[in-house]
Design an enzyme around this catalytic site. Structure first.
Site, short mmCIF file in Angstrom:
data_model
loop_
_atom_site.label_atom_id
_atom_site.label_comp_id
_atom_site.label_asym_id
_atom_site.label_seq_id
_atom_site.Cartn_x
_atom_site.Cartn_y
_atom_site.Cartn_z
N HIS A 1 0.63 -1.06 0.01
CA HIS A 1 0.09 0.06 -0.15
C HIS A 1 0.92 1.22 0.03
O HIS A 1 1.80 1.37 0.79
CB HIS A 1 -0.93 0.12 1.17
CG HIS A 1 -1.79 1.00 1.37
ND1 HIS A 1 -1.69 2.24 1.95
CD2 HIS A 1 -3.06 1.28 0.98
CE1 HIS A 1 -2.87 2.94 1.94
NE2 HIS A 1 -3.64 2.24 1.17
N SER B 1 -6.37 -1.05 -5.46
CA SER B 1 -6.52 -1.02 -4.09
C SER B 1 -7.37 -2.39 -3.97
O SER B 1 -7.98 -2.83 -4.70
CB SER B 1 -7.26 0.08 -3.64
OG SER B 1 -8.07 0.15 -2.46
N ASP C 1 -6.85 14.82 -5.73
CA ASP C 1 -6.44 13.42 -5.33
C ASP C 1 -7.67 12.70 -4.54
O ASP C 1 -8.14 13.15 -3.69
CB ASP C 1 -5.38 13.46 -4.36
CG ASP C 1 -4.98 12.18 -3.92
OD1 ASP C 1 -5.13 11.28 -4.58
OD2 ASP C 1 -4.28 11.96 -2.70
N MET C 2 -8.34 11.77 -5.42
CA MET C 2 -9.59 11.07 -4.92
C MET C 2 -9.62 9.67 -4.98
O MET C 2 -9.10 9.17 -6.17
CB MET C 2 -10.75 11.66 -5.34
CG MET C 2 -10.86 11.57 -6.94
SD MET C 2 -12.63 11.69 -7.42
CE MET C 2 -12.71 10.64 -8.86
N LYS D 1 -20.52 6.23 -13.63
CA LYS D 1 -19.48 6.83 -14.20
C LYS D 1 -18.08 6.61 -13.34
O LYS D 1 -17.20 6.78 -13.73
CB LYS D 1 -19.75 8.40 -13.92
CG LYS D 1 -20.99 8.72 -15.14
CD LYS D 1 -21.03 10.15 -14.92
CE LYS D 1 -22.22 10.36 -16.04
NZ LYS D 1 -22.73 11.71 -15.95
N GLN E 1 -6.63 23.04 -2.46
CA GLN E 1 -6.54 24.52 -1.77
C GLN E 1 -6.74 24.24 -0.52
O GLN E 1 -6.04 24.67 0.60
CB GLN E 1 -7.41 25.59 -2.23
CG GLN E 1 -7.19 26.92 -1.80
CD GLN E 1 -8.04 28.26 -2.43
OE1 GLN E 1 -8.78 27.80 -3.23
NE2 GLN E 1 -7.75 29.32 -2.11
P1 NAI Z 1 -11.39 13.70 -0.43
O1 NAI Z 1 -12.84 13.14 -0.70
O2 NAI Z 1 -10.92 14.17 0.95
O3 NAI Z 1 -11.02 14.76 -1.72
C1 NAI Z 1 -11.02 14.41 -3.06
C2 NAI Z 1 -10.63 15.77 -3.61
O4 NAI Z 1 -11.44 17.04 -3.59
C3 NAI Z 1 -9.20 16.41 -3.28
O5 NAI Z 1 -8.62 16.77 -4.30
C4 NAI Z 1 -9.77 17.50 -2.49
O6 NAI Z 1 -8.65 18.64 -2.62
C5 NAI Z 1 -11.01 17.77 -3.28
N1 NAI Z 1 -11.68 18.85 -2.54
C6 NAI Z 1 -12.60 18.43 -1.23
N2 NAI Z 1 -13.13 19.39 -0.90
C7 NAI Z 1 -13.14 20.26 -1.82
C8 NAI Z 1 -13.80 21.69 -1.92
N3 NAI Z 1 -14.64 22.17 -1.03
N4 NAI Z 1 -13.40 22.52 -2.93
C9 NAI Z 1 -12.48 21.98 -3.89
N5 NAI Z 1 -12.00 20.80 -3.80
C10 NAI Z 1 -12.40 19.93 -2.74
O7 NAI Z 1 -10.68 12.39 -0.91
P2 NAI Z 1 -10.70 10.90 -0.75
O8 NAI Z 1 -11.23 10.41 -1.77
O9 NAI Z 1 -11.38 10.65 0.61
O10 NAI Z 1 -9.28 10.32 -0.75
C11 NAI Z 1 -8.52 10.44 0.27
C12 NAI Z 1 -7.10 10.00 0.16
O11 NAI Z 1 -6.93 8.38 -0.03
C13 NAI Z 1 -6.17 10.36 -1.17
O12 NAI Z 1 -4.99 10.74 -0.63
C14 NAI Z 1 -6.14 9.06 -1.88
O13 NAI Z 1 -4.90 8.87 -2.80
C15 NAI Z 1 -6.04 7.96 -0.78
N6 NAI Z 1 -6.15 6.53 -1.21
C16 NAI Z 1 -5.53 5.80 -1.30
C17 NAI Z 1 -5.44 4.49 -1.62
C18 NAI Z 1 -4.61 3.38 -1.73
O14 NAI Z 1 -4.66 2.22 -2.00
N7 NAI Z 1 -3.16 3.81 -1.81
C19 NAI Z 1 -6.89 4.03 -1.76
C20 NAI Z 1 -7.88 5.05 -1.90
C21 NAI Z 1 -7.61 6.33 -1.67
#
Ligand code: NAI
Length: 349
Positions: free
Chosen positions: A116, A140, A174-175, A224, A307
């Protein structure tokens, strides 16, 4: 408990070294976890340390991996991580992708057989720090119902993107391709809080608000999001000759075996397209444009992607990073792990 970045880094490094990682690799993992906590992505920060420590102690992460990097064309390469810690493998592979994109304009580097790797923003920001556009996707463990299905098939398959603007500021998106990352469910469990009914389903395939009853997650935006997670699996699994779909190893299934996960980095050099100066100028302009959009009722302002995380990082830099008490107690204790994750089941209880 509030800790400085340095304090948190030291506690994580020490614990992972005690579990069996070299000091160098322990520090490399800590870099990525502290990055996540500092940006408010606690699902991929210090709360993962005990799981990693248990996997390291049980042999499911190679403490002494034989990393191999092989160029397969002018712009393509494969990095073999030998089932060492994914954070370090993915970082080193991105270092190589950066060198190749500087020279040839673009680089596509497949990262095979890693553990991971955590928050992908870390790796795409390596590219943006080097004045390049970074994209990264990874596999994942299968825990998401495909659209219309009642059983999990794909993972939370995240995708990340970063592009450099002026003054060292980046757009970083990043999501996970699920409504929420699995780590967010773990975070809710650690705080004993309910989850929204749009995140996950129980063993009957019905939506649940109880984080302890989650049996599969839901993709974003129905078919999607399901299509996006398919694309991530093709690029970071099938393209690299690795297990795919529901054949991808589960995080909590067997902590004694390497996970053989895949990740793909794509790096693009703006110098070979719009030119670096005008690219950065336009990225900064788009950030400003977005901030100046009239907010909808109930919103204070429009933020560009990444941001709020960048602002959180500045605040944490000033005030310290908030770490849940249980996690802090574990980090300062002598315990390596509590045998809490090896449930031979895809879902930690
Ligand atoms: P999240 O839902 O917290 O954010 C998703 C994206 O939306 C981010 O880029 C964030 O900057 C943007 N965002 C959030 N609120 C915003 C707003 N009000 N205005 C503008 N942009 C906004 O992210 P999520 O989906 O919970 O993922 C969290 C982390 O988990 C990520 O770093 C991802 O790489 C990691 N991850 C890693 C896995 C692995 O196997 N290595 C598997 C799944 C996730």
């Amino acid at each position: 408990m509030r800790l400085s970045k340095e304090q948190l880094h030291e506690l994580i490094s020490k614990k992972l070294h005690k579990a069996g990682l070299t000091e160098d690799h322990a520090s490399g993992v800590a870099d990525v976890l502290v990055h996540a906590d500092a940006r408010g992505v606690h699902s991929h920060g210090a709360m993962r340390v005990e799981y990693y420590a248990e996997r390291i102690a049980k042999g499911g992460l190679n403490n002494n991996p034989d990393f191999k990097f092989e160029k397969t064309g002018p712009c393509s390469a494969i990095f073999d991580g030998d089932n060492g810690v994914g954070h370090v493998g993915a970082k080193l592979a991105m270092d190589e992708a950066i060198k190749m994109a500087k020279e040839n304009g673009i680089a596509v580097v497949g990262v095979r057989r890693i553990g991971h790797s955590g928050a992908l923003s870390y790796f795409v920001q390596q590219a943006a720090d080097a004045d390049l556009v970074g994209i990264s996707v990874c596999q994942s463990d299968p825990m998401v119902v495909p659209f219309g299905g009642a059983e999990p098939y794909y993972g939370t398959n995240p995708l990340a993107f970063a592009a450099p603007g002026k003054d060292g500021k980046h757009i970083t998106f990043d999501m996970a391709t699920t409504v929420q990352a699995w780590g967010k469910v773990l975070h809710a469990r650690s705080k004993n809080e309910p989850i929204p009914d749009t995140w996950a389903v129980d063993s009957n395939g019905e939506s649940t608000t109880d984080p302890f009853k989650v049996n599969a997650l839901m993709p974003i935006a129905g078919p999607k999001g399901y299509g996006l997670m398919m694309m991530v699996d093709v690029l970071s699994g099938i393209l690299l000759g690795l297990p795919f779909g529901n054949k991808v190893s589960s995080m909590y299934h067997d902590l004694t075996e390497g996970r053989n996960l895949g990740q793909l980095h794509i790096v693009i050099n703006p110098e070979f397209f719009a030119g670096l100066g005008s690219f950065k100028e336009a990225i900064s302009q788009t950030m400003q444009d977005l901030n100046e959009i009239k907010p909808a009722p109930g919103y204070n302002q429009v933020y560009y992607p990444g941001q709020r995380s960048a602002e959180r990082e500045e605040a944490y830099e000033r005030d310290g990073i908030e770490i849940v008490d249980d996690i802090y107690e574990y980090l300062i204790s002598d315990v390596v792990h509590n045998n809490a994750y090896d449930h031979k089941s895809p879902f930690a209880k």
